[in-house]
Design an enzyme around this catalytic site. Sequence first.
Site, short mmCIF file in Angstrom:
data_model
loop_
_atom_site.label_atom_id
_atom_site.label_comp_id
_atom_site.label_asym_id
_atom_site.label_seq_id
_atom_site.Cartn_x
_atom_site.Cartn_y
_atom_site.Cartn_z
CD GLU A 215 -2.99 -1.33 0.57
OE1 GLU A 215 -3.20 -0.42 -0.26
OE2 GLU A 215 -3.72 -2.33 0.70
NE ARG A 618 -11.03 -3.36 -1.88
CZ ARG A 618 -9.80 -3.67 -2.29
NH1 ARG A 618 -9.07 -4.55 -1.67
NH2 ARG A 618 -9.30 -3.10 -3.38
P1 ATP Z 1 -5.39 -4.66 -3.58
O1 ATP Z 1 -5.07 -3.63 -4.60
O2 ATP Z 1 -6.83 -4.72 -3.28
O3 ATP Z 1 -4.49 -4.59 -2.38
P2 ATP Z 1 -3.66 -6.73 -4.58
O4 ATP Z 1 -3.13 -6.24 -5.86
O5 ATP Z 1 -2.78 -6.67 -3.42
O6 ATP Z 1 -5.07 -6.08 -4.30
P3 ATP Z 1 -3.89 -9.50 -3.87
O7 ATP Z 1 -4.72 -9.32 -2.65
O8 ATP Z 1 -2.47 -9.86 -3.74
O9 ATP Z 1 -4.09 -8.24 -4.84
O10 ATP Z 1 -4.55 -10.61 -4.82
C1 ATP Z 1 -5.96 -10.60 -5.11
C2 ATP Z 1 -6.47 -12.02 -5.20
O11 ATP Z 1 -5.95 -12.63 -6.37
C3 ATP Z 1 -6.05 -12.88 -4.04
O12 ATP Z 1 -7.09 -13.75 -3.73
C4 ATP Z 1 -4.85 -13.62 -4.59
O13 ATP Z 1 -4.63 -14.85 -3.94
C5 ATP Z 1 -5.24 -13.83 -6.05
N1 ATP Z 1 -4.09 -13.93 -6.96
C6 ATP Z 1 -3.09 -13.05 -7.11
N2 ATP Z 1 -2.20 -13.45 -8.04
C7 ATP Z 1 -2.65 -14.65 -8.49
C8 ATP Z 1 -2.18 -15.59 -9.50
N3 ATP Z 1 -1.06 -15.38 -10.20
N4 ATP Z 1 -2.91 -16.69 -9.69
C9 ATP Z 1 -4.04 -16.91 -9.00
N5 ATP Z 1 -4.54 -16.07 -8.07
C10 ATP Z 1 -3.85 -14.94 -7.81
MG MG Z 2 -2.99 -5.64 -1.59
#
Ligand code: ATP
Ligand code: MG
Length: 685
Positions: A215, A618
């Site tokens: 973040e 979300r």
């Molecule tokens: P935010 O911007 O809301 O913080 P984020 O970019 O951090 O989101 P994550 O929370 O890391 O995203 O991932 C979102 C979802 O997608 C999670 O459930 C995660 O396990 C899944 N995910 C992420 N990368 C992959 C992948 N390569 N294959 C399958 N599932 C994935």
């Molecule tokens: Mg995140």
Amino acid sequence: MSSSAPLNPAQHEAVRHLATPCLVLAGAGSGKTRVITHKIARLLQHGLAPREIAAITFTNKAAAEMRERARALVGARAARELAISTFHALGLRILRTDGERIGLKPSFSVLDADDVQGVLRDAGGSTDNRLARHWQWKISLWKNQGLDADAAERAARDDDERQAARMMRRCAERLAAYQAVDFDDLIGLPLALLQRDAEACARWRAAFGHVLVDEYQDTNAVQYELLKALVGERGPNGQFTAVGDDDQSIYGWRGATIENLERLPQDYPQLRIIALEQNYRSTGHILRAANAVIAGNPKLFDKKLWSELGEGEPVRVLECDGEEHEAERAVAHIQALRGSAGAKFCDIAVLYRANHQSRAFEHKLRAAQIPYKVSGGQSWFDRAEIKDLCAWLRLLVNQDDDPAFLRAATTPRRGIGHRTLATLGEFAAKWKVSLFEAVFAPTLPAVLEGKALDTLAQFGREVNELEYRARHACGGDEARALLLGWLQAIGYEQHLHDGEDSAKLAQARWANVLDFVDWIARRCGGQLTHEAGSFESAKLSLLDVAQTIAVILSLAERGDQQDVVTLSTLHAAKGLEWPHVVLAGVNEGLLPFRAADEEMSAERLQEERRLMYVGITRAQRTLTVSTLRRRKRGRETVAGVPSRFIAEMKLDEIVAKADPRERLRRLRDELAARSAANKAAAAAD
Ligand code: ATP
Ligand code: MG
């Protein structure tokens, strides 16, 4: 999502890239946080010890979740040793280790926002809570920009700001004398330490082989400087990975600055920037609505997001008559999801813009016997009046609790002044004893005399006497009598009236106090209660119960694991995901939020739009957006105007494309939800 799903090529690149600093800049749900956990595993393989890896998250809860995710990848032992924490917790660690180098005793206290308000009221010679909150707000913004009292005085533009800057100075003097720091100091003081003390700085830099920041878009100027101080300006130690999304920057109001994103490539010219474009969280309808909304903001970095999870269900918009009706429909929706979609309670979240919006939902959920937790809002224990009482109880249980001592000794005021406390603080620091112990030290009269000494001694005696009585007050009735008598003796109700302009507000706070007394009395037992049937439950002393309060609090925090519906502000929902999300109160004035007399700037509107984007993204499988035809504003009811963000989701274009079978299915769902609502309403009556 299992931790074993393969990384996509861009994620893989971000995880493997170790040669230079790295920034992953990507939209919601694209796996940024996942990159961090996988990079932790990669760094361990690369030879770093777990304690050399610092991962910085935005909240304690996110830190706990990250440790959990890391555990699945690297095992329990390594996960335990990883330095995963918030910026604040990291700052606290630095100060506990090295604070003496800037004149703090190792056991300095951390005052929370509420304690600081008390110090400000005292410093300003005022009992006005609103004014104290206003100063606190200004001071916090200054501190987050890296300004000290001198700089704030120079920056102050009018009388109001000049007064706040004076208060900043007085507050800082008092905190230094009490050997206490506030939350903002947990960032500012470690930064000052690392900047001034080359030896300590070199040690901390060597301690961490790599720093990861989640973040990143919500870091403020001081946090960024702290990060830079930790990883070094340039050179071989500049190893860090930051992940963030400019479209989810929602803490501008608290001093977070998007400029940190722009500064990163300038400060670190070798920065590798990696974009992620596949969203793994949400179905097509949800993702399109999110993209459509955020398209209304100017683009800092262009991002595309796509999903392979199929179209899924269209976003639903519910029009409600008012807050009560909205909560009823949400409850019906939750029951329908449980029935038709087999959802668990923990799969569902109701998100809203402002804390107070949780009330109607809490009420209806309780009536429908649906378990829930409120996150991000003010829990009962966070209310000032409850905290006052808890401070006394904490002091009875642990007399070394300095923040509790400060609070109890000054709330309500009992003639223990700032100078007395400052002298006591210095004395305690010198002899390495707690404030409470210092009161009874035979050598204290060497530094304090007369009335000051008397009032302190009197306070100490009262605490001891209360402790004695609390130890012997057994069962609910005795505990209640003791608490009420004592509240009267210290004039607490009057104190609430002195602190609030509005008598109604003061009464509401007193009602909370009485609730709290009841709550404690019930825990002391010995009463005929529903649960206990006709038997008398075992009696506990008030002191026993005071001892368990800390435990009860930590259990409430651990409630996370249970199968409960989440009620949360949008701010507190950041980074999280649920299969089913209800976005509530999506009205002009609420989201975008606008105070009654506010002229909304373009920047403010953009930040509100980012909040809407955070809310939409979300949701994994279904998103329901509800809007009010009439809403409460203060004591009046006004006509509700649907938020402009609903139109911006461009749902019509999508619905028009939906096939007839889909429309029929939605109609059926809607009817099922209504009949469930009717049943719930009948049951509640
Ligand atoms: P935010 O911007 O809301 O913080 P984020 O970019 O951090 O989101 P994550 O929370 O890391 O995203 O991932 C979102 C979802 O997608 C999670 O459930 C995660 O396990 C899944 N995910 C992420 N990368 C992959 C992948 N390569 N294959 C399958 N599932 C994935
Ligand atoms: Mg995140």
